[in-house]
Write a protein that holds these residues in place. Structure first.
Motif, PDB file in Angstrom:
ATOM      1  N   LYS A  85       0.744  -1.588   0.002  1.00  0.00           N
ATOM      2  CA  LYS A  85      -0.038   0.064  -0.479  1.00  0.00           C
ATOM      3  C   LYS A  85       1.010   0.782   0.213  1.00  0.00           C
ATOM      4  N   GLY A  86       1.992   1.251   0.591  1.00  0.00           N
ATOM      5  CA  GLY A  86       2.860   2.458   0.706  1.00  0.00           C
ATOM      6  C   GLY A  86       3.420   2.727  -0.377  1.00  0.00           C
ATOM      7  N   GLU A  87       4.125   1.532  -1.309  1.00  0.00           N
ATOM      8  CA  GLU A  87       4.432   1.726  -2.092  1.00  0.00           C
ATOM      9  C   GLU A  87       3.824   2.426  -3.242  1.00  0.00           C
ATOM     10  N   LEU A  88       2.066   2.122  -4.087  1.00  0.00           N
ATOM     11  CA  LEU A  88       1.012   2.787  -4.387  1.00  0.00           C
ATOM     12  C   LEU A  88       0.746   4.175  -3.879  1.00  0.00           C
ATOM     13  N   GLY A  89       1.037   4.032  -1.703  1.00  0.00           N
ATOM     14  CA  GLY A  89       0.399   5.612  -2.674  1.00  0.00           C
ATOM     15  C   GLY A  89       2.177   6.798  -2.145  1.00  0.00           C
ATOM     16  N   CYS A  90       3.456   6.265  -2.488  1.00  0.00           N
ATOM     17  CA  CYS A  90       4.560   6.521  -2.772  1.00  0.00           C
ATOM     18  C   CYS A  90       4.164   7.210  -4.325  1.00  0.00           C
ATOM     19  N   TYR A  91       4.090   6.261  -6.099  1.00  0.00           N
ATOM     20  CA  TYR A  91       3.527   6.309  -6.711  1.00  0.00           C
ATOM     21  C   TYR A  91       2.752   7.374  -7.157  1.00  0.00           C
ATOM     22  N   ALA A  92       2.099   7.114  -6.168  1.00  0.00           N
ATOM     23  CA  ALA A  92       0.647   8.182  -6.557  1.00  0.00           C
ATOM     24  C   ALA A  92       1.057   9.782  -6.743  1.00  0.00           C
ATOM     25  N   SER A  93       1.849   9.695  -5.771  1.00  0.00           N
ATOM     26  CA  SER A  93       2.582  11.456  -4.510  1.00  0.00           C
ATOM     27  C   SER A  93       3.490  11.691  -5.755  1.00  0.00           C
ATOM     28  N   HIS A  94       3.918  11.248  -6.219  1.00  0.00           N
ATOM     29  CA  HIS A  94       5.141  11.439  -8.134  1.00  0.00           C
ATOM     30  C   HIS A  94       4.376  11.876  -9.096  1.00  0.00           C
ATOM     31  N   TYR A  95       3.668  11.019  -9.431  1.00  0.00           N
ATOM     32  CA  TYR A  95       2.298  11.281 -10.139  1.00  0.00           C
ATOM     33  C   TYR A  95       1.925  12.169 -10.587  1.00  0.00           C
ATOM     34  N   GLN A  96       1.165  12.541  -9.493  1.00  0.00           N
ATOM     35  CA  GLN A  96       0.734  13.763  -9.110  1.00  0.00           C
ATOM     36  C   GLN A  96       0.894  15.154  -9.958  1.00  0.00           C
ATOM     37  N   LEU A  97       2.379  14.816  -8.907  1.00  0.00           N
ATOM     38  CA  LEU A  97       2.949  15.570  -9.297  1.00  0.00           C
ATOM     39  C   LEU A  97       3.799  16.126 -10.506  1.00  0.00           C
ATOM     40  N   TRP A  98       3.721  15.203 -11.327  1.00  0.00           N
ATOM     41  CA  TRP A  98       4.280  15.101 -13.068  1.00  0.00           C
ATOM     42  C   TRP A  98       2.429  15.973 -13.592  1.00  0.00           C
ATOM     43  N   LEU A  99       2.081  15.748 -12.966  1.00  0.00           N
ATOM     44  CA  LEU A  99       0.503  16.143 -13.630  1.00  0.00           C
ATOM     45  C   LEU A  99       0.711  17.567 -13.239  1.00  0.00           C
ATOM     46  N   LYS A 100       1.555  17.691 -11.896  1.00  0.00           N
ATOM     47  CA  LYS A 100       0.985  19.512 -11.552  1.00  0.00           C
ATOM     48  C   LYS A 100       1.752  20.328 -11.971  1.00  0.00           C
ATOM     49  N   CYS A 101       3.077  19.731 -12.820  1.00  0.00           N
ATOM     50  CA  CYS A 101       4.286  19.994 -13.174  1.00  0.00           C
ATOM     51  C   CYS A 101       3.631  20.459 -14.671  1.00  0.00           C
ATOM     52  N   ILE A 102       3.138  19.132 -15.624  1.00  0.00           N
ATOM     53  CA  ILE A 102       2.699  19.742 -17.220  1.00  0.00           C
ATOM     54  C   ILE A 102       1.007  20.703 -17.260  1.00  0.00           C
ATOM     55  N   GLU A 103       0.555  20.976 -15.378  1.00  0.00           N
ATOM     56  CA  GLU A 103      -0.493  22.297 -15.532  1.00  0.00           C
ATOM     57  C   GLU A 103       0.136  23.170 -15.490  1.00  0.00           C
ATOM     58  N   LEU A 104       0.907  23.643 -15.142  1.00  0.00           N
ATOM     59  CA  LEU A 104       1.687  24.664 -14.739  1.00  0.00           C
ATOM     60  C   LEU A 104       2.678  24.503 -15.715  1.00  0.00           C
ATOM     61  N   ASN A 105       2.762  24.050 -16.597  1.00  0.00           N
ATOM     62  CA  ASN A 105       3.762  23.894 -18.220  1.00  0.00           C
ATOM     63  C   ASN A 105       5.010  24.584 -17.284  1.00  0.00           C
ATOM     64  N   GLN A 106       5.346  24.317 -16.629  1.00  0.00           N
ATOM     65  CA  GLN A 106       6.908  25.168 -15.720  1.00  0.00           C
ATOM     66  C   GLN A 106       7.500  23.675 -14.834  1.00  0.00           C
ATOM     67  N   PRO A 107       8.986  24.418 -15.314  1.00  0.00           N
ATOM     68  CA  PRO A 107       9.432  22.727 -14.736  1.00  0.00           C
ATOM     69  C   PRO A 107       9.821  22.662 -12.789  1.00  0.00           C
ATOM     70  N   ILE A 108       9.495  21.495 -12.429  1.00  0.00           N
ATOM     71  CA  ILE A 108       9.361  21.591 -10.494  1.00  0.00           C
ATOM     72  C   ILE A 108      10.918  20.949 -10.042  1.00  0.00           C
ATOM     73  N   VAL A 109      10.689  20.956  -9.114  1.00  0.00           N
ATOM     74  CA  VAL A 109      11.489  20.461  -7.748  1.00  0.00           C
ATOM     75  C   VAL A 109      11.251  19.360  -6.879  1.00  0.00           C
ATOM     76  N   VAL A 110      11.531  18.726  -6.802  1.00  0.00           N
ATOM     77  CA  VAL A 110      10.230  17.420  -5.943  1.00  0.00           C
ATOM     78  C   VAL A 110      11.316  16.897  -4.870  1.00  0.00           C
ATOM     79  N   CYS A 111      11.300  16.889  -3.598  1.00  0.00           N
ATOM     80  CA  CYS A 111      11.613  16.531  -2.659  1.00  0.00           C
ATOM     81  C   CYS A 111      10.969  15.469  -1.275  1.00  0.00           C
ATOM     82  N   GLU A 112      11.129  15.191  -0.588  1.00  0.00           N
ATOM     83  CA  GLU A 112      10.703  13.946   0.044  1.00  0.00           C
ATOM     84  C   GLU A 112      11.048  15.332   1.183  1.00  0.00           C
ATOM     85  N   ASP A 113      10.265  14.808   2.559  1.00  0.00           N
ATOM     86  CA  ASP A 113      10.179  15.567   3.807  1.00  0.00           C
ATOM     87  C   ASP A 113      11.515  15.373   5.318  1.00  0.00           C
ATOM     88  N   ASP A 114      12.488  14.069   4.230  1.00  0.00           N
ATOM     89  CA  ASP A 114      13.358  13.177   5.256  1.00  0.00           C
ATOM     90  C   ASP A 114      14.959  13.919   4.495  1.00  0.00           C
TER      91      ASP A 114
END
Length: 244
Positions: A65-94
């Protein structure tokens, strides 16, 4: 809106406070991105998961379940990058940030449109790479693979478009490394944004102890050999192209 996103579960207030303090000290504007908690419910994106390929060719067992959640989180940020039409930086919190973190982020956001994907953490020990260019203290490397590499990265809209086109059946870092599949090569920027990765266990992706059935061993080994060969072929081809 900031182009820096920190993936974090809403309930992890201690981690959020720690990374927010670091970002403030380095004078970096950022936004928290609420991670998908696969332990609370199955992510909607899991409906597009290729379970047959997962069971017979990649892991040999169902994704946690954790792996699914991790992939889905990054996937949604890729969609956010496409929506913004700008490059983004993604960081985890640790993570602990490099003392020049703000400058590194600026360089990454400027360069990532040329490269597509820029890893902002160290390459795993033994990982193969080739220097592509050097500008002062900054160096960009072409990596053979992106194993263990989603703690910090920059991504361009064009690369994000390529990544979201494919069904998933692997952990997100392994999928990013399959350049032969989606055409996004993995590059790395050094000095790295991530100075240190804490030893704390991931709160998004917790590993289960399930074992892979023996009767799936042969198909997995054949596919693993194919995958390694393809990664190597594409890497060597890109190396030759860069030398021209």
């Amino acid at each position: 809106m900031s182009n820096v996103f920190v993936v974090s579960l809403k309930r992890c207030t201690d981690r959020r406070e720690k990374i927010a303090k670091e970002m403030a000290e380095k004078q970096i504007a950022f936004s928290f991105f609420d991670a998908v908690d696969g332990h609370e419910s199955t992510p909607t994106l899991a409906e597009d998961y290729d379970y047959r390929k997962r069971l017979w060719l990649t892991s040999g067992k169902m994704p946690s379940k954790g792996e699914l959640g991790c992939y889905a989180s990054h996937y949604q940020l890729w969609l956010k990058c496409i929506e913004l039409n700008q490059p983004i930086v993604v960081c985890e919190d640790d993570i602990e940030l490099h003392h020049k973190a703000a400058e590194i982020i600026k360089v990454a956001l400027e360069d990532v449109n040329r490269f597509g994907f820029l890893r902002l953490e160290a390459i795993e020990s033994g990982g193969e790479f080739t220097e592509v260019e050097r500008n002062g203290e900054y160096q960009i490397n072409l990596m053979k693979d992106n194993y263990g590499g989603t703690r910090a990265y920059a991504i361009s809209p064009s690369a994000a478009v390529r990544l979201v086109k494919h069904r998933w059946c692997l952990p997100v870092d392994c999928f990013i490394g399959l350049s032969y599949l989606h055409g996004v090569h993995s590059y790395q920027l050094t000095p790295c944004l991530v100075a240190t990765h804490f030893d704390d266990a991931s709160t998004i992706q917790l590993i289960d102890g399930a074992k892979t059935p023996l009767y799936r061993k042969l198909t997995r080994e054949l596919y693993t050999a194919y995958k390694k060969a393809m990664i190597d072929i594409v890497y060597r081809k890109k190396q030759r192209a860069l030398k021209k």
